[in-house]
Design a protein around this motif. Structure first.
Motif, short mmCIF file in Angstrom:
data_model
loop_
_atom_site.label_atom_id
_atom_site.label_comp_id
_atom_site.label_asym_id
_atom_site.label_seq_id
_atom_site.Cartn_x
_atom_site.Cartn_y
_atom_site.Cartn_z
N TRP A 6 0.81 -1.21 0.00
CA TRP A 6 0.00 0.00 0.00
C TRP A 6 0.85 1.27 0.00
O TRP A 6 0.39 2.33 -0.44
CB TRP A 6 -0.97 0.01 1.18
CG TRP A 6 -0.31 -0.08 2.54
CD1 TRP A 6 -0.06 -1.21 3.26
CD2 TRP A 6 0.21 1.00 3.32
NE1 TRP A 6 0.56 -0.90 4.43
CE2 TRP A 6 0.73 0.45 4.51
CE3 TRP A 6 0.24 2.38 3.13
CZ2 TRP A 6 1.31 1.25 5.49
CZ3 TRP A 6 0.82 3.18 4.11
CH2 TRP A 6 1.34 2.60 5.28
N CYS A 12 2.40 10.63 0.94
CA CYS A 12 3.64 11.18 1.49
C CYS A 12 4.89 10.52 0.91
O CYS A 12 6.00 10.84 1.31
CB CYS A 12 3.65 11.00 3.00
SG CYS A 12 3.55 9.26 3.52
N CYS A 42 -2.36 13.85 4.73
CA CYS A 42 -3.07 12.59 4.97
C CYS A 42 -4.53 12.65 4.51
O CYS A 42 -5.07 11.62 4.08
CB CYS A 42 -3.02 12.22 6.44
SG CYS A 42 -1.38 11.85 7.08
N CYS A 45 -4.93 11.27 1.16
CA CYS A 45 -4.18 10.04 0.91
C CYS A 45 -5.14 8.87 0.65
O CYS A 45 -6.05 8.64 1.44
CB CYS A 45 -3.28 9.72 2.10
SG CYS A 45 -2.31 8.22 1.85
N VAL A 48 -5.10 5.88 3.61
CA VAL A 48 -5.12 6.35 4.99
C VAL A 48 -5.50 5.23 5.97
O VAL A 48 -4.91 5.11 7.05
CB VAL A 48 -6.04 7.59 5.13
CG1 VAL A 48 -7.50 7.24 4.92
CG2 VAL A 48 -5.82 8.28 6.45
N ILE A 64 2.49 11.02 13.03
CA ILE A 64 1.16 11.06 12.43
C ILE A 64 1.10 9.93 11.41
O ILE A 64 1.85 9.90 10.44
CB ILE A 64 0.92 12.41 11.71
CG1 ILE A 64 1.13 13.59 12.67
CG2 ILE A 64 -0.46 12.43 11.08
CD1 ILE A 64 0.12 13.68 13.78
N TRP A 65 0.21 9.01 11.66
CA TRP A 65 -0.04 7.89 10.75
C TRP A 65 -1.54 7.86 10.48
O TRP A 65 -2.33 7.95 11.42
CB TRP A 65 0.35 6.56 11.37
CG TRP A 65 1.81 6.34 11.61
CD1 TRP A 65 2.61 6.98 12.50
CD2 TRP A 65 2.64 5.38 10.95
NE1 TRP A 65 3.88 6.49 12.44
CE2 TRP A 65 3.93 5.49 11.49
CE3 TRP A 65 2.42 4.41 9.96
CZ2 TRP A 65 4.99 4.69 11.09
CZ3 TRP A 65 3.48 3.63 9.55
CH2 TRP A 65 4.74 3.77 10.11
#
Ligand code: SF4
Length: 88
Positions: A6, A12, A42, A45, A48, A64-65
């Motif tokens: 993925w 990013c 994000c 994204c 996510v 940050i994820w």
């Protein structure tokens, strides 16, 4: 081994990762700006959910994820466990 395919679609990808790991030592304002910048990236994204779940599975406590801080990821996981998340 976790499938990280993925990451090929990560918004990013190729960016400076420091944006996603705000440092309090840089000052609260700078950290808040970095966090806001990361969240903004994000938001658009396409992976996510995969990113967030990878961080949760890995017990990632920093950065940050999936557009979330560690505390937010933990809250999300608790809510999901209780069936309070409609889409995961
Ligand atoms: S959700 Fe954010 S941190 Fe995760 S891959 Fe996408 S842009 Fe990167």
């Amino acid at each position: 081994m976790t499938d990280r395919g993925w990451t090929l679609w990560a918004r990013c990808r190729g960016m400076d990762t420091t944006t996603f790991f705000p440092q309090k030592e840089d000052g609260r304002l700078a950290a808040a700006r970095a966090e806001a910048a990361a969240r903004s990236i994000c938001r658009s994204c396409p992976v996510v959910a995969e990113c967030r779940d990878t961080a949760l599975q890995a017990g990632e406590t920093h950065g940050i994820w999936g557009g979330m801080t560690y505390a937010e990821r933990r809250a999300f996981a608790r809510a999901r466990k209780l069936g309070r998340v409609l889409s995961a």
